[in-house]
Structures are given as C-alpha cells and as structure tokens.
Motif scaffolding. Structure first.
Motif, short mmCIF file in Angstrom:
data_model
loop_
_atom_site.label_atom_id
_atom_site.label_comp_id
_atom_site.label_asym_id
_atom_site.label_seq_id
_atom_site.Cartn_x
_atom_site.Cartn_y
_atom_site.Cartn_z
N TRP A 130 0.88 -1.18 0.00
CA TRP A 130 0.00 0.00 0.00
C TRP A 130 0.90 1.21 0.00
CZ3 TRP A 130 0.64 3.32 4.17
CH2 TRP A 130 -0.17 4.45 4.17
N ARG A 131 0.58 2.19 -0.81
CA ARG A 131 1.33 3.44 -0.84
C ARG A 131 0.35 4.60 -0.88
NH1 ARG A 131 6.80 2.77 -4.50
NH2 ARG A 131 7.22 0.58 -3.99
N ALA A 132 0.71 5.66 -0.21
CA ALA A 132 -0.10 6.87 -0.23
C ALA A 132 0.80 8.07 0.06
CB ALA A 132 -1.22 6.82 0.81
N GLU A 133 0.46 9.18 -0.55
CA GLU A 133 1.23 10.39 -0.30
C GLU A 133 1.20 10.72 1.19
OE1 GLU A 133 0.89 15.13 -1.25
OE2 GLU A 133 0.27 13.74 -2.83
N VAL A 134 2.34 11.10 1.73
CA VAL A 134 2.40 11.49 3.14
C VAL A 134 1.39 12.61 3.38
CG1 VAL A 134 3.85 12.57 4.91
CG2 VAL A 134 4.80 10.78 3.44
N GLY A 135 0.57 12.42 4.38
CA GLY A 135 -0.50 13.37 4.67
C GLY A 135 -1.88 12.83 4.39
N ASN A 136 -1.95 11.76 3.60
CA ASN A 136 -3.25 11.15 3.29
C ASN A 136 -3.63 10.23 4.45
OD1 ASN A 136 -5.54 10.01 2.21
ND2 ASN A 136 -4.59 9.47 0.25
N SER A 137 -4.04 10.84 5.55
CA SER A 137 -4.29 10.09 6.78
C SER A 137 -5.48 9.16 6.67
CB SER A 137 -4.49 11.07 7.95
OG SER A 137 -5.54 11.98 7.67
N VAL A 153 8.88 5.90 4.90
CA VAL A 153 8.60 6.96 3.93
C VAL A 153 9.56 6.82 2.76
CG1 VAL A 153 8.64 9.46 3.53
CG2 VAL A 153 7.74 8.56 5.68
N LEU A 154 9.00 6.85 1.56
CA LEU A 154 9.81 6.86 0.34
C LEU A 154 9.96 8.29 -0.13
CD1 LEU A 154 8.12 3.89 -1.57
CD2 LEU A 154 10.20 3.83 -0.20
N ARG A 155 11.16 8.78 -0.15
CA ARG A 155 11.37 10.14 -0.65
C ARG A 155 11.05 10.20 -2.14
NH1 ARG A 155 17.04 12.41 0.64
NH2 ARG A 155 17.66 10.43 -0.31
N ALA A 156 10.31 11.23 -2.54
CA ALA A 156 9.91 11.38 -3.94
C ALA A 156 9.26 10.10 -4.44
CB ALA A 156 11.10 11.77 -4.82
N GLY A 157 8.45 9.47 -3.57
CA GLY A 157 7.90 8.16 -3.89
C GLY A 157 6.68 8.18 -4.78
N ARG A 165 6.46 13.83 -4.67
CA ARG A 165 6.16 13.99 -3.25
C ARG A 165 6.55 12.72 -2.51
NH1 ARG A 165 2.46 18.39 -2.80
NH2 ARG A 165 1.46 18.93 -4.78
N ASP A 166 6.76 12.86 -1.21
CA ASP A 166 7.07 11.70 -0.39
C ASP A 166 5.82 10.84 -0.21
OD1 ASP A 166 9.59 12.75 -0.14
OD2 ASP A 166 9.31 13.50 1.90
N SER A 167 6.04 9.53 -0.06
CA SER A 167 4.91 8.64 0.15
C SER A 167 5.20 7.67 1.29
CB SER A 167 4.58 7.86 -1.12
OG SER A 167 5.58 6.89 -1.40
N TRP A 168 4.12 7.29 1.97
CA TRP A 168 4.21 6.18 2.92
C TRP A 168 4.18 4.88 2.13
CZ3 TRP A 168 -0.24 9.16 5.41
CH2 TRP A 168 0.22 10.00 6.43
N VAL A 169 4.79 3.85 2.69
CA VAL A 169 4.70 2.51 2.09
C VAL A 169 4.46 1.51 3.20
CG1 VAL A 169 7.22 2.15 2.18
CG2 VAL A 169 5.81 0.81 0.58
#
Length: 215
Positions: A130-137, A153-157, A165-169
């Motif tokens: 699962w991936r989502a832009e950081v901030g997509n709570s 966090v994936l930088r520039a993911g 933008r950074d993304s959670w994974v």
C-alpha cells in the motif's frame, strides 16, 4: 483473467461496466479524490470515466496487469473503487478510494479486506503493498485497520501532476491474515548491535567519551 465477483456482508464487488460510467464520473468530481489519487486527471472529464470503464478496466483484467473492483451496495450505488496492480511475480499493490457520500461507514475497509484475501489466494500474491502520499491520513487509517505494517517513507515516492512527493509505504503478507504464502518466507534476523553501540554497552557506566582526550 475474466473479471470475478466477490461479496461481503454489505457489498457486491465487481468490475465496473459502461453503465457505471456516470457513477464513476460523479464520484471523481470530489476534490479530495483528485488531490490524493495521483493517477487521477484534474479536472476529471466524462471522457476520462469512459476511457477508464470501457478500456482500462477490461483491458487490464484481460492482460492480468490490474484487477479493478467497484464496491456496490445492494441498491446499486457505487461506494468506492479498489484495484490490485501487479508489480511483479507474487507482488501486488492495493489501491482504493471512497465516494464522498459513503465515507465513514467502513465500506472501503470491508471491501479491501475481501480483495486482499482474494489476491493472496487466487493470484498467489505473497506481498501486498500500500502506498499513499504522506499526509493522506484517511488512506493510512484504512491500511492500518486492514493490518498493513507501515514500513516507512519513500522520498519522492509518488509523482502527481509534474511534482514528486514523499509517500508512505506499507505491506500486508498472507501470514498477517492467517493464510499461507505460495513460497516460504524467512524474516531477517534481529539486527546486531553496530560497533558504536557495542562499545557503549561494554563501557557500562564509564563516563569517558571516545572523542575526549584522557589526561
């Protein structure tokens, strides 16, 4: 693969069809969906919905690259959309969104749980990301309810409209749901202490600092 139909306690999960175009188009007008779903055009035009429903969905089922489900109530209302994108053998990525008027009722979590189990058992997926832009709570909350482990966090993911933008994974494994993997999984051993940590442990209560000069 031909599209399949899944059911949950409250929902019917099936591939969207041309007669669902208007429902997809209407849901996609939500600014929050266009903001957080990087693959969504903005503005989202009816032609985008037509291309998605009439082309992308059936073609990606046919070539086994992506499996998309609409989540429908018994009344026929579209509550959201989910997809499993195949990233490699045994490796899929789960994505989802909820229609604005149906948020807060647990529909996406219910649907995603069924889709994840289907991916593990029918597709022999051994790692579901699962991936989502950081901030997509909101997306992260669903992932955590499903049992995903947020790994970092994936930088520039993620790329969205020309901006990185950074993304959670996060990941979900079959064993997280009490299922068997198609191949054995051997977790990495606990990380051994690094030399600097080992030195600190050996030193105990000694107050000497390695960068100081003993007199």
């Amino acid at each position: 693969m031909d599209p399949v139909v899944l059911t949950t306690a409250r929902l019917l999960l099936r591939a969207v069809r041309p007669d669902d175009t208007e429902a997809v188009f209407a849901a996609a007008q939500d600014p929050a969906i266009q903001r957080w779903i990087s693959s969504f055009p903005s503005p989202y035009l009816r032609e985008h919905a037509e291309a998605f429903v009439g082309g992308t969905v059936p073609e990606s089922w046919a070539d086994d690259s992506m499996y998309t489900f609409g989540a429908f109530l018994p009344t026929g209302e579209l509550t959201g959309m989910l997809s499993v994108v195949m990233r490699g053998p045994g490796h899929g990525e789960l994505g989802y969104w909820a229609a604005r008027e149906h948020r807060g009722r647990g529909y996406v979590t219910e649907a995603a749980s069924a889709v994840a189990r289907w991916a593990f058992t029918a597709l022999a997926v051994d790692r579901l990301e699962w991936r989502a832009e950081v901030g997509n709570s909101a997306s992260r909350a669903v992932a955590e309810r499903l049992g995903f482990t947020v790994e970092g966090v994936l930088r520039a993911g993620v790329g969205s409209r020309g901006i990185l933008r950074d993304s959670w994974v996060g990941s979900l494994l079959p064993s997280d749901l009490g299922l068997r993997s198609s191949v054995p999984y051997l977790p990495a051993p606990a990380r051994p202490a690094r030399p600097s940590e080992a030195k600190a442990q050996v030193g105990g209560d000694c107050q000497w600092h390695p960068l100081s000069s003993p007199s």
